[in-house]
Enzyme design. Structure first.
Site, PDB file in Angstrom:
ATOM      1  N   LYS A 133       0.740   9.547   1.905  1.00  0.00           N
ATOM      2  CA  LYS A 133       0.360   8.736   0.753  1.00  0.00           C
ATOM      3  C   LYS A 133       0.261   9.651  -0.461  1.00  0.00           C
ATOM      4  O   LYS A 133      -0.449  10.658  -0.430  1.00  0.00           O
ATOM      5  CB  LYS A 133      -0.987   8.061   1.003  1.00  0.00           C
ATOM      6  CG  LYS A 133      -0.933   6.937   2.020  1.00  0.00           C
ATOM      7  CD  LYS A 133      -0.506   5.645   1.375  1.00  0.00           C
ATOM      8  CE  LYS A 133      -0.639   4.467   2.336  1.00  0.00           C
ATOM      9  NZ  LYS A 133      -0.144   3.220   1.714  1.00  0.00           N
ATOM     10  N   LYS A 235       6.468  -5.357   5.722  1.00  0.00           N
ATOM     11  CA  LYS A 235       5.139  -5.539   6.311  1.00  0.00           C
ATOM     12  C   LYS A 235       5.010  -7.011   6.714  1.00  0.00           C
ATOM     13  O   LYS A 235       4.724  -7.871   5.873  1.00  0.00           O
ATOM     14  CB  LYS A 235       4.057  -5.155   5.307  1.00  0.00           C
ATOM     15  CG  LYS A 235       4.061  -3.669   4.932  1.00  0.00           C
ATOM     16  CD  LYS A 235       2.911  -3.356   3.987  1.00  0.00           C
ATOM     17  CE  LYS A 235       2.669  -1.859   3.866  1.00  0.00           C
ATOM     18  NZ  LYS A 235       3.651  -1.188   3.015  1.00  0.00           N
TER      19      LYS A 235
END
EC number: 4.2.1.113
Length: 320
Positions: A133, A235
């Site tokens: 991230k 997702k």
């Protein structure tokens, strides 16, 4: 003869899980279990705060209404993405159309100390892929960490996710600290900038490939082949039904884009289903499912190799 149960659950999260500037203390969601004769199918409905448009309370209302309709013989799927996904998984298990084979190889997620990731990757067999991230700290720091990892592990490919955190200037600051000789080993960087046009410009100017994630859920998004765009990150909890997930994977593959099935921090039950979906729809790609360790427990179904305690179905709150 049809029957159904709906369960509500809450799992404590590890300290330090932050989503879009808010700390996630618990993961809240629902399970639906559908039965028809001797057959059974489960699905998870767990909207992700800050990412899903619906809350879990709204999802609960839609799910309970849908279950009552299903018990009366109506099979039309709801429109709400998290409910559509969970219900379609339960129906697929019921009909035995969701293959059992699963891809439990997850790209490990680096949440802090890069040394921890280096140790984890040293034991990783085969292709070394990890996720980092970026955009949570200074762009310069992110660039230095990414460069360190790529330098330390010559066969490593990194997936990076900025969640649209950067301005064009911050994107350039990041790239400045990543050796141009290493940039081809950045598999992709998800949504580096606040706008798609700025992200496209980032890819052109730095030679770092990008991937679409949030863009897939915007009404004006279209699947097209573009210079610098290498992948789409799907997702399912945020996308909708299994059929919609499959359509997006097929659209990506038709353009020779990599499609990655990715977690929305589902429980172990949902993650094991995502591993099956990944093996079925994207068999040649390591999915992005390394989120279970953000939680303090598993539920109902175990993730292979996890040492987290398991909460059995009897301990869940039953709504129906």
């Amino acid at each position: 003869m049809r029957s159904a149960q709906v369960y509500r659950w809450q799992i404590p999260m590890d300290a330090g899980v932050v989503l879009r500037d808010r700390r996630l203390k618990t993961r809240d969601g629902l399970y639906v279990c559908l039965r028809e004769g001797e057959r059974e199918g489960w699905g998870e409905i767990s909207p992700l705060p800050g990412f899903s448009q619906e809350t879990w309370e709204e999802a609960q209302s839609v799910l309970l209404a849908w279950v009552n309709n299903w018990l009366a013989g109506d099979c039309e799927l709801p429109q709400m993405p998290s409910v559509a996904f969970g219900v379609s998984c339960a129906l697929a298990e019921l009909a035995d159309t969701l293959p059992q084979a699963a891809n439990y190889r997850a790209a490990p997620l680096c949440n802090g100390d890069p040394d921890d990731l280096i140790l984890k990757l040293a034991d990783m067999p085969g292709e070394k892929v990890a996720k980092v991230k970026v955009g949570l700290y200074e762009a310069v720091r992110d660039g230095m960490v990414v460069n360190l990892l790529l330098e330390a592990i010559p066969d490593l490919h990194l997936r990076l996710d900025a969640n649209r955190a950067w301005t064009p200037l911050k994107g350039q600051q990041f790239a400045k600290y990543v050796n141009p000789d290493y940039r081809h080993r950045i598999a992709f960087l998800e949504e580096p900038c606040k706008t798609r046009d700025d992200s496209r410009a980032f890819a052109r100017e730095t030679g770092i490939a990008i991937a679409w994630d949030e863009s897939l859920r915007e009404p004006d998004f279209a699947f097209v082949a573009e210079e610098g765009v290498r992948a789409v990150v799907i997702k399912p909890t945020l996308t909708g039904s299994l059929e919609k997930v499959r359509e997006q994977v097929q659209a990506a593959h038709a353009l020779r884009l990599t499609a990655v099935i990715s977690s929305s921090i589902e429980s172990s039950l949902g993650l094991t289903q995502l591993a099956r979906i990944a093996a079925w729809l994207t068999p040649d790609t390591i999915p992005g499912l390394d989120t279970l360790d953000l939680m303090q427990a598993q539920q109902v179904r175990r993730w292979p190799g996890s040492t987290l305690p398991v909460v059995e179905v009897d301990a869940l709150e039953r709504l129906l």
